[in-house]
Design an enzyme around this catalytic site. Structure first.
Site, PDB file in Angstrom:
ATOM      1  N   ARG A 182      -4.117 -10.147  -9.795  1.00  0.00           N
ATOM      2  CA  ARG A 182      -3.798 -10.462  -8.399  1.00  0.00           C
ATOM      3  C   ARG A 182      -4.948 -11.140  -7.669  1.00  0.00           C
ATOM      4  NH1 ARG A 182      -0.083  -5.755  -5.715  1.00  0.00           N
ATOM      5  NH2 ARG A 182       1.719  -6.153  -7.021  1.00  0.00           N
ATOM      6  N   ARG A 204       0.394  -7.155   2.974  1.00  0.00           N
ATOM      7  CA  ARG A 204       0.467  -7.629   1.581  1.00  0.00           C
ATOM      8  C   ARG A 204       0.682  -9.127   1.515  1.00  0.00           C
ATOM      9  NH1 ARG A 204       3.963  -3.177   0.208  1.00  0.00           N
ATOM     10  NH2 ARG A 204       5.407  -4.524  -0.892  1.00  0.00           N
TER      11      ARG A 204
END
Length: 192
Positions: free
Chosen positions: A88, A144
């Protein structure tokens, strides 16, 4: 064969990774599922991860890299592995590259799902209702999305610069429609 299912939260990575797993006969390794299992068990790692996820933050690189390092050899057995939810960050991608290089492997392909942010938010809020996911609050989702744009989007460029096979897929529509696009675009997946 090592692949990555890539996309923002709510893009359908898990759903599509399960289908690609069957199509290519490779193992699907979802770091999200691993982390949620740790939280459910109430392990020390799970408690730390639960606090981080509830705040909408990404799990620190060192922690997630350590978890992947422990699980990857088992996941690689057989025809290969499809990573979902990892890497990520570019730092995680570099750590993954180093782990794989130690065993003479590399990332072979990336399937990147593209979905507009307003659709992602609606999907995540719906998932929160259906699955009771405590990490899918409007505030956590917004955080997020910011983290994804700030840190995660650069991972795709990392692998593009390495010349890896990148399959950019429109993630709108039913799961069947999206999988058909993946199947058509990535039908030629190879480990070159």
């Amino acid at each position: 064969m090592i692949g990555i299912m890539f996309g923002p939260p709510g893009s359908g990575k898990g759903t599509q990774a399960a289908r690609v797993e069957k199509e290519l006969s490779i193992n699907h390794m979802s770091t999200g599922e691993i982390l949620r299992a740790e939280v459910a068990k109430g392990t020390p790692v799970g408690k730390e991860v639960g606090r981080i996820i509830a705040a909408g933050d990404l799990v620190p690189d060192e922690l997630i890299v350590d978890i992947v390092r422990r699980r990857l050899p088992e996941a690689e057995e057989g025809a290969g592995v499809l990573l979902d939810g990892f890497p990520r960050t570019v730092a995680q991608a570099r750590a993954l590259d180093a782990m794989l290089a130690d065993d003479g492997h590399r990332v072979d392909f990336v399937i990147a799902l593209d979905v507009p942010e307003d659709v992602l938010v609606e999907r995540l809020l719906h998932r929160a209702e259906v699955e009771g996911r405590p990490d899918d609050t409007r505030e956590a989702i917004a955080e997020r999305m910011r983290e994804y744009q700030r840190l995660t989007a650069a991972v795709l460029d990392h692998y593009r610069k390495q010349g890896r096979q990148i399959f950019e897929i429109d993630g709108l529509g039913t799961p069947d429609q999206v999988f058909e696009r993946i199947h058509r675009a990535a039908g030629g997946i190879s480990s070159r």
